[in-house]
Design a protein around this motif. Structure first.
Motif, PDB file in Angstrom:
ATOM      1  N   GLY A  10       0.772  -1.226   0.000  1.00 12.18           N
ATOM      2  CA  GLY A  10       0.000   0.000   0.000  1.00 12.18           C
ATOM      3  C   GLY A  10       0.808   1.283   0.000  1.00 12.18           C
ATOM      4  O   GLY A  10       2.011   1.294  -0.257  1.00 12.18           O
ATOM      5  N   GLU A  11       0.128   2.355   0.327  1.00  7.96           N
ATOM      6  CA  GLU A  11       0.674   3.698   0.253  1.00  7.96           C
ATOM      7  C   GLU A  11       1.753   3.947   1.310  1.00  7.96           C
ATOM      8  O   GLU A  11       1.642   3.482   2.444  1.00  7.96           O
ATOM      9  CB  GLU A  11      -0.470   4.695   0.452  1.00  7.96           C
ATOM     10  N   PRO A  12       2.821   4.709   0.953  1.00 13.00           N
ATOM     11  CA  PRO A  12       3.831   5.062   1.959  1.00 13.00           C
ATOM     12  C   PRO A  12       3.217   5.855   3.102  1.00 13.00           C
ATOM     13  O   PRO A  12       2.261   6.614   2.896  1.00 13.00           O
ATOM     14  CB  PRO A  12       4.820   5.932   1.174  1.00 13.00           C
ATOM     15  N   SER A 150       5.591  14.573   3.226  1.00 14.96           N
ATOM     16  CA  SER A 150       4.163  14.335   2.983  1.00 14.96           C
ATOM     17  C   SER A 150       3.833  14.442   1.496  1.00 14.96           C
ATOM     18  O   SER A 150       4.667  14.837   0.685  1.00 14.96           O
ATOM     19  CB  SER A 150       3.327  15.354   3.762  1.00 14.96           C
ATOM     20  N   SER A 151       2.598  14.116   1.155  1.00 17.57           N
ATOM     21  CA  SER A 151       2.169  14.195  -0.239  1.00 17.57           C
ATOM     22  C   SER A 151       2.179  15.619  -0.766  1.00 17.57           C
ATOM     23  O   SER A 151       2.388  15.859  -1.955  1.00 17.57           O
ATOM     24  CB  SER A 151       0.762  13.597  -0.387  1.00 17.57           C
ATOM     25  N   GLY A 169      -3.877   8.088  -1.835  1.00 21.23           N
ATOM     26  CA  GLY A 169      -4.833   7.027  -2.094  1.00 21.23           C
ATOM     27  C   GLY A 169      -4.749   6.425  -3.479  1.00 21.23           C
ATOM     28  O   GLY A 169      -5.432   5.434  -3.776  1.00 21.23           O
ATOM     29  N   GLN A 170      -3.902   7.001  -4.352  1.00 17.78           N
ATOM     30  CA  GLN A 170      -3.842   6.511  -5.728  1.00 17.78           C
ATOM     31  C   GLN A 170      -2.432   6.131  -6.178  1.00 17.78           C
ATOM     32  O   GLN A 170      -2.149   4.960  -6.418  1.00 17.78           O
ATOM     33  CB  GLN A 170      -4.426   7.562  -6.685  1.00 17.78           C
ATOM     34  N   SER A 195       1.883   2.547  -7.980  1.00 20.76           N
ATOM     35  CA  SER A 195       0.473   2.439  -7.599  1.00 20.76           C
ATOM     36  C   SER A 195       0.387   1.734  -6.242  1.00 20.76           C
ATOM     37  O   SER A 195       1.253   0.935  -5.893  1.00 20.76           O
ATOM     38  CB  SER A 195      -0.323   1.662  -8.653  1.00 20.76           C
ATOM     39  N   PHE A 196      -0.651   2.058  -5.502  1.00 22.85           N
ATOM     40  CA  PHE A 196      -0.800   1.525  -4.142  1.00 22.85           C
ATOM     41  C   PHE A 196      -1.767   0.339  -4.168  1.00 22.85           C
ATOM     42  O   PHE A 196      -2.941   0.492  -4.510  1.00 22.85           O
ATOM     43  CB  PHE A 196      -1.323   2.598  -3.207  1.00 22.85           C
TER      44      PHE A 196
END
Length: 201
Positions: A10-12, A150-151, A169-170, A195-196
């Motif tokens: 999943g996402e970092p 952060s993003s 989330g993407q 991609s996550f």
């Protein structure tokens, strides 16, 4: 031109190097942010951003290689190194406990940084050759504050791939650093789209 890579966990959680002790975070951050030394495949220490001298059991003297720049074009300075190592060794970071025997980090020349240990610790120089010792730009990092990694902010480093964009989330995109300082280790892809994946099956 580009490749797509799925992150099976999943996402970092963050891209801020001293807090990337998680598969997705580490895999991405390690492509962007570099330590002063690095470990070879057989775990030997070699020069990376700097050369290392150890005049005694409690002193590490790093001499920066000339001409290394961050992605924004700013030169890598001893002040950036001091800030990064002091930041990484804070007890609030995931890796802080590994560097608890560092007594001080001081700028000791126009291209030199001296790390003094409170007692001999052979593991410190090895730990500093991993993400534990990743170097970030002081100016950018201080401006980002708590949003560093952060993003919305990302990071500012010297590595062969640089932060592109992160859609929570993407996906997350890294782009080739066309001005990377080490010609022997340049990447052969224009960008990587991560991609996550939350369902590993």
């Amino acid at each position: 031109d580009s490749i797509k890579w799925a992150l099976p966990y999943g996402e970092p959680s963050t891209l801020n190097p001293p807090n990337t002790a998680f598969y997705s975070s580490a895999l991405i951050a390690d492509q962007m942010c570099e330590p002063l030394q690095r470990l070879t495949q057989d775990y030997k220490l070699v020069s990376n951003l700097a050369d290392l001298e150890t005049p005694n059991a409690t002193t590490l003297v790093y001499t920066l290689k000339p001409g290394i720049k961050f992605w924004d074009g700013s030169p890598l300075t001893p002040e950036d190194v001091k800030w990064s190592l002091d930041y990484n060794r804070q007890p609030t970071t995931v890796v802080g406990f590994l560097l608890q025997n560092i007594k001080s980090v001081e700028v000791t020349g126009t291209d030199k940084i001296t790390v003094t240990l409170s007692k001999p610790d052979n593991l410190v120089k090895t730990e500093l050759a991993t993400f534990t010792g990743a170097i970030q730009e002081k100016k950018f990092s201080e401006a980002a504050g708590k949003e560093l990694g952060s993003s919305s902010k990302g990071v500012m480093c010297t590595g062969p791939l640089k932060f592109g964009n992160w859609t929570p989330g993407q996906s997350l995109t890294l782009e080739k650093n066309t001005d990377y300082w080490d010609a022997t280790r340049k990447v052969n892809v224009g960008k990587i789209d991560f991609s996550f994946t939350t369902d590993s099956a």
